[in-house]
Design an enzyme around this catalytic site. Structure first.
Site, PDB file in Angstrom:
ATOM      1  CD  GLU A  74      -2.855  -1.367   2.192  1.00 26.09           C
ATOM      2  OE1 GLU A  74      -3.298  -0.475   3.269  1.00 26.09           O
ATOM      3  OE2 GLU A  74      -4.076  -1.653   1.566  1.00 26.09           O
TER       4      GLU A  74
ATOM      5  CD  GLU B 281      -3.800  -5.485   2.386  1.00 27.59           C
ATOM      6  OE1 GLU B 281      -4.543  -5.799   3.270  1.00 27.59           O
ATOM      7  OE2 GLU B 281      -2.427  -5.553   2.282  1.00 27.59           O
TER       8      GLU B 281
HETATM    9  C1  BG6 Z   1      -4.726  -3.388   4.890  1.00 32.88           C
HETATM   10  C2  BG6 Z   1      -2.951  -3.482   5.038  1.00 32.88           C
HETATM   11  O1  BG6 Z   1      -4.565  -1.545   4.641  1.00 32.88           O
HETATM   12  O2  BG6 Z   1      -6.077  -3.439   5.502  1.00 32.88           O
HETATM   13  C3  BG6 Z   1      -3.080  -4.361   5.954  1.00 32.88           C
HETATM   14  O3  BG6 Z   1      -2.297  -3.725   4.278  1.00 32.88           O
HETATM   15  C4  BG6 Z   1      -4.757  -4.112   6.917  1.00 32.88           C
HETATM   16  O4  BG6 Z   1      -1.898  -4.399   6.670  1.00 32.88           O
HETATM   17  C5  BG6 Z   1      -5.570  -4.251   6.724  1.00 32.88           C
HETATM   18  O5  BG6 Z   1      -4.863  -4.921   8.095  1.00 32.88           O
HETATM   19  C6  BG6 Z   1      -6.668  -4.442   6.937  1.00 32.88           C
HETATM   20  O6  BG6 Z   1      -6.939  -2.731   8.003  1.00 32.88           O
HETATM   21  P1  BG6 Z   1      -7.054  -3.245   9.309  1.00 32.88           P
HETATM   22  O7  BG6 Z   1      -6.946  -2.067   9.991  1.00 32.88           O
HETATM   23  O8  BG6 Z   1      -8.422  -3.699   9.385  1.00 32.88           O
HETATM   24  O9  BG6 Z   1      -5.659  -3.966  10.110  1.00 32.88           O
END
Ligand code: BG6
Length: 485
Positions: A196, A383
């Site tokens: 990111e 993701e």
């Molecule tokens: C993304 C990141 O922004 O979202 C992860 O690459 C992160 O590291 C994921 O865990 C989910 O976000 P959060 O804040 O719910 O953990």
């Protein structure tokens, strides 16, 4: 069949949220090791020592005073120190991933585990740790997908160099890349340079003390040069390497058909397109140069930087997709809701998760289409997922139908993008395939996994792994190559 035969189904994690073992096996400290836990209403904090030796804290996305040093305070709880202890459970966890039928596993390497200070001193035990993980994956035919740097930096580089604001850090990063590329060159094919990259802006993630736009964009330039050098170097070490960039993609829709709202959405989307333009097309887009001019931001470049960026473009785009947002110029009617790293505007047509992230499966197809038609290189959804509170029943079961519902709708939209829109999508790694610490809030309560880990927000728990209902569901999805959702 819509998903290609060799489609990379898997799951994704990050070292600082999953590994633990924060001082084990010769690892040095990372910035994330000094970031406290929090929750929806309590921000994560950076603990630091001022030049005068006073211990203090600021919010994790804020600036630190000049000369401040990261500090671990024994009175505080830091979730990265144990996280969900992949460090000691990697065999068990990878066996569970294999049972689900994973074709790939995305994880990140902690820079400070391999180079404890981030400099050119290498910790063999750290290298061996990742080699064990890779070998364990390969044993089951799981393709390792490595994020080289996911949201942290060795604390020494933050303390001594002001992190990525210093050009010298490019050399250290390239050294780190060279070390891992050479070590794993016959075992790892898929790499991504920075997770990111569009969200890297503070001490927490890139070690810079100031989070002002000038510092953020200067650091971004160094990240671009470092990534481009890594891509070139990687290809020279093994021409079969596939090296990608990674961006958080949050498509913004115009709130209305009012042309001003349409333009507001264009401007919002440029924030992530900027990073893709540089890393995929190989140059800074005109709108960004104009923005720098308007805002008085000057990027210090060295001769040859532009050529390096032009040559070191990536092989694929990895992106995270969780949610969409909306843009409007009518700010008085806007309702801000939670969101991934940045607050998002409420779209009246969508519902949100408990943390205020809009649930928008079609937004994933929209993203795939927008990105593919703009860049024409392979895409990888690295993701995606639904952060939720999971209840463990009296029988010890976790019935996470809401997660199954979220995933099946998103996978259907990926399928449509492949089948109906002709998008070249190579893989899908749902986020936090096993429960890990939340990056945004530092909680355990916000869970994403197919596998539950017994651990709470204060670091109490047995770390026992339990399959959720979604485990068998995802197993079936993979077994049928996405035909049964
Ligand atoms: C993304 C990141 O922004 O979202 C992860 O690459 C992160 O590291 C994921 O865990 C989910 O976000 P959060 O804040 O719910 O953990």
């Amino acid at each position: 069949m819509s998903f290609p035969e060799n489609f990379l189904w898997g799951g994704a994690t990050a070292a600082n949220q999953y590994e633990g073992g924060y001082l084990s096996g010769g690892k040095g400290l990372s910035t994330l090791d000094a970031i406290t836990g929090g929750d929806k209403d309590t921000p994560r904090m950076i603990t630091f020592k001022t030049k005068e030796g006073e211990v203090s804290q600021v919010k994790a996305n804020q600036s630190l005073p000049e000369g401040a040093l990261g500090y671990i305070d024994s009175e505080q709880y830091y979730p990265s120190h144990v996280a969900t202890d992949f460090y000691h459970h990697y065999k068990e966890d990878i066996a569970l991933f294999a049972e689900m039928g994973f074709k790939c596993f995305r994880f990140s390497m902690s820079w400070a585990r391999i180079c404890p200070q981030g400099t050119e001193e290498v910790n063999e035990e750290g290298l061996q740790f990742y080699e064990n993980i890779i070998d364990e994956c390969l044993k089951y035919g799981i393709e390792p997908v490595v994020t080289i740097n996911h949201f942290d930096i060795p604390m020494y580089l933050a303390d001594e160099y002001d992190g990525w604001s210093n050009r010298k850090v490019i050399d250290y990063f390239v050294f780190f890349c060279e070390t891992i590329f050479n070590r794993y060159k016959d075992k790892v094919k898929y790499w991504m340079t920075f997770n990111e990259i569009n969200f890297l802006r503070s001490w927490t993630q890139i070690g810079i003390h100031s989070s002002e736009p000038q510092s953020k964009y200067q650091a971004a330039h160094h990240l671009f040069v470092a990534s481009a050098k890594a891509v070139e170097l990687g290809h020279s070490i093994n021409p079969n390497f596939q090296i990608g960039m990674m961006v958080a993609y949050i498509p913004s829709y115009p709130m209305t058909s009012k042309p001003e709202d349409v333009f507001a959405a264009i401007e919002y989307n440029r924030q992530h397109e900027f990073y893709m333009d540089v890393q995929v097309k190989g140059y800074y887009p005109a709108h960004q140069l104009k923005k720098f001019e308007r805002e008085g931001i000057t990027i210090a470049k060295e001769a040859g930087d532009d050529e390096l960026i032009a040559k070191g473009t990536v092989d694929f785009i990895g992106f995270s997709y969780y949610m969409s947002t909306a843009s409007t110029v009518n700010l008085e009617n806007v309702k801000y809701i939670g969101g991934n790293q940045v607050p998002a505007v409420k779209n009246p047509y969508l519902t949100e998760s408990e943390w205020g992230w809009a649930v928008d499966p079609l937004g994933l197809r929209i993203s795939l289409v927008q990105i593919y038609e703009r860049y024409h290189i392979p895409l990888f959804v690295v993701e995606n997922g639904f952060g939720a509170v999971d209840e463990v029943t009296e029988n010890g079961e976790i019935i996470d139908d809401y997660r199954i519902d979220y995933f099946s709708k998103h996978i259907q939209c990926m399928k449509d993008a492949i089948e109906l829109d002709g998008v070249d999508l190579i893989g899908y790694t749902p986020w936090g395939c096993i429960d890990i610490v939340s990056a945004g809030t530092g909680e355990m309560k916000k869970r994403y996994g197919f596998i539950h880990v017994d651990m709470d927000d204060q670091g109490n728990g047995t770390l026992k792994r339990t399959k959720k209902k979604s485990f068998d569901w995802y197993k079936e999805v993979i077994a049928t190559n996405g035909e049964q959702l």
